[in-house]
Design a protein around this motif. Sequence first.
Motif, PDB file in Angstrom:
ATOM      1  N   LEU A 114      34.959  41.810  34.228  1.00 22.96           N
ATOM      2  CA  LEU A 114      35.441  42.751  35.231  1.00 22.96           C
ATOM      3  C   LEU A 114      35.810  44.076  34.569  1.00 22.96           C
ATOM      4  O   LEU A 114      35.445  45.149  35.048  1.00 22.96           O
ATOM      5  CB  LEU A 114      36.660  42.201  35.953  1.00 22.96           C
ATOM      6  N   VAL A 118      34.242  47.729  35.402  1.00 26.44           N
ATOM      7  CA  VAL A 118      35.079  48.865  35.796  1.00 26.44           C
ATOM      8  C   VAL A 118      34.900  50.010  34.806  1.00 26.44           C
ATOM      9  O   VAL A 118      34.748  51.170  35.187  1.00 26.44           O
ATOM     10  CB  VAL A 118      36.561  48.437  35.877  1.00 26.44           C
ATOM     11  N   ARG A 124      31.488  46.651  42.238  1.00 24.25           N
ATOM     12  CA  ARG A 124      31.520  45.198  42.246  1.00 24.25           C
ATOM     13  C   ARG A 124      30.904  44.644  43.519  1.00 24.25           C
ATOM     14  O   ARG A 124      31.091  45.204  44.592  1.00 24.25           O
ATOM     15  CB  ARG A 124      32.965  44.720  42.113  1.00 24.25           C
ATOM     16  N   ILE A 131      25.099  39.010  37.358  1.00 17.85           N
ATOM     17  CA  ILE A 131      25.128  39.284  35.910  1.00 17.85           C
ATOM     18  C   ILE A 131      26.104  38.329  35.212  1.00 17.85           C
ATOM     19  O   ILE A 131      25.787  37.724  34.187  1.00 17.85           O
ATOM     20  CB  ILE A 131      25.539  40.752  35.639  1.00 17.85           C
ATOM     21  N   PHE A 203      36.949  37.141  39.865  1.00 21.96           N
ATOM     22  CA  PHE A 203      37.246  38.355  39.108  1.00 21.96           C
ATOM     23  C   PHE A 203      36.219  39.451  39.389  1.00 21.96           C
ATOM     24  O   PHE A 203      36.587  40.597  39.610  1.00 21.96           O
ATOM     25  CB  PHE A 203      37.267  38.061  37.601  1.00 21.96           C
TER      26      PHE A 203
END
Lengths: 261, 303
Positions: A114, A118, A124, A131, A203
Motif C-alpha cells: 500500500l 501511495v 487503489r 498486482i 490494505f
Amino acid sequence: MHPLARIALALGLAFLYGPILLLVVYSFNESRLVTVWGGFSTRWYAALLADSALVAATTVTLKVALASASLATVLGTLAAFALDRRRLPGRPLLSGLVYAPMVMPEVITGLSLLLLFVGLGIDRGLVTIVIAHATFTLSFVAVVVQARLRSIDRSLLEAAADLGAPPEQVFFTVTLPLIAPAVIAGFLLAFTLSMDDLVIASFVSGPGATTLPMRLYSQVRLGVTPEINAISTLLIAAVSLGVLAASLIAARRGRAAGVPV
Amino acid sequence: MTALAERLRQVAGPVLAFGWLAAFFGLPFAIVLKISLSDPATALPPYTPVLDWEAGIAGWANLLAALDFENYRTLVRDPLYLDAALTSLAVAAGGTALLAVIGYPIAYAMARAARRWQPLLVALMVVPFWTSFLIRVYAWIAILKGDGFLNRALLALGLIDQPLAILNSPAAVMVGVVYAYLPFMVLPLYAALERLDRGLIEAARDLGASRLGAFLSITLPLSLPGLVAGALLCFIPIVGEFIIPDLLGGADTLMLGRVLWSEFFSNRDWPLASAVAMAMLLLVALPVVLFREAEARRLEREP
C-alpha cells in the motif's frame, strides 16, 4: 497399521473436517438460530442471490483471481526456470526473494505494498489488488513448478536438442508438456489463494473494489448467521470441485507424460 | 544474431520475474522503513514525507536531519506494544509446540499407512489448506461461543453446569492457531518421515534397542529437518496473525498483527504502523535466516 496410529489419524481428520462439516450442515438449517437445528431448508441460499452487494463482491473476486493467477503463473514459471539453472549469479538472494513472500506475515506485505502504491501515486482499486496478489502467489507457483523441473528427465531435452530441435521447439514440445501438470496446479493454487485473501486485499483495495472475503469479514465480525454459512458452503464446494478436477488432470497428464516414447 | 537473441531470451525471463519481486516485494520494505522514521500528519497520505525526491542534495541533507526514531521510542515506551509483541511470541511459540505434539503422531501414522492410501491421506491434509482461511476460523465461532456446539454438547453430557466462556479468550486463539496451521506442520513432517529408511529402525531393534530407544535415536533425529521446516512454516505467520486473534480472541489477546491493523485502519497512524511492521519483521527475520541455512544444507546433501 498400529491401532494407536489409526486413532491419531482418525482424530486428526475429525478435527480438520468436523468444524467444516458442522458449518455445511447448518447452512441448510431452517432456523435463524445457528446452533439449534430447526429442519432442512435452502432458504438462506435463495437469500444470497438477492444480496446484490454479495454478487458484486463475488464478481470482483473472480476477476482479480483470474488476472492475478494468470500473471503469477507466467512470472512464477519464469522464476522456477531461473532457479533451476545450474549457474545463477546471486542465487541465495534471488531464491530468498522467491521464498520470502510465502512466509511473510500478510499484514506486512499488505502495508508495504500500500505504501508503495501511495508513494508512486497509483490509484487503489482492482489493479492494485491484482498486482499484490500476483506478487505473493507467484512464489507458490515457482515452488510447485521448480519441484517438477527438478524431477524431469534431462536426457529427453538433450535428445530433442541432439535431433536438431531449436530451443523454442524443445521448450514447447518437450519441456512444457512435461511440466504442464505443475503449471496447472500452480495456477489453481494461485487462484484459490487470491480468492481467499482478506488481509492484503484490505490494505491495497480502494473504493468500489470490495472482494468477497472483505465483504464476508465485515459480516462475520457481527456474528454467525445462516447466510454466511450458506456462502461459505458454496465456496467450499467450488474449491473442492476445483481441487478434484486439478488432481484428476494432474494424474492423467502425469501418466501420459510418463509413457516412454 | 541468433546467439544474441538466445542470450536475450535467457536473460529476459529471470529479469522479468526477479524484477517484479524486487519492485513489488523488495522496494516496498525500503519505503516502510522510510515511513516508520517520519512523523504522522493529518493529511493524505497521513505522514510527513521525509525525503523530497525533487530537492536533490539538499533533499538528502533534509532527510538525514528529519529522520527520527520517535515511532520506535513509542513502541518501546508504551507497554501496549511490548505486551502485543510478547503475546505474539507466546502464542506463536506455544502454538508451534502444540502443533508439533499434535502433528507428529498424525504425520507418523500417515507415513506408516499402506502405500496405496498415502496419496489420499496427503490429499485430505491438503484440502483444508485450499479452503478459505477466513471460513475455517469463522466455523469455530459457532463451536466455541456461549450457546455454541461445544457448550451444548458438554451441558447435554452433564460434564458442566454452566457454559464455558471459551470464545474471546486466549484458549480460543490457541485452538484456532492449531486448527488453521495443522497441515503446515503435518505435511513437512510427513515428507521427512516418509523418506526414512525403515531398515535403520529394524537394525536398531535387532541390535537390542527398545521401541522407544529406536524412535529416539533413529526416527526423531532423522525427522528433525521436517520438524524444523514445519515449525518455521507455522511460527512465522502466527507471529503476524490477524484473523485468528481478531475473530476468536478477546480484548486481552492483542497480537502485533492486530495492533498494526488498528494503527493503520482505526488510528490512521501510518508511520507507527510501519514501525510495528519493522519490529515484527525483526522478530521473524531470525527464524527465516535459520530456515534458509537449513534448506541450503539439505539441498547440498541431496542433489
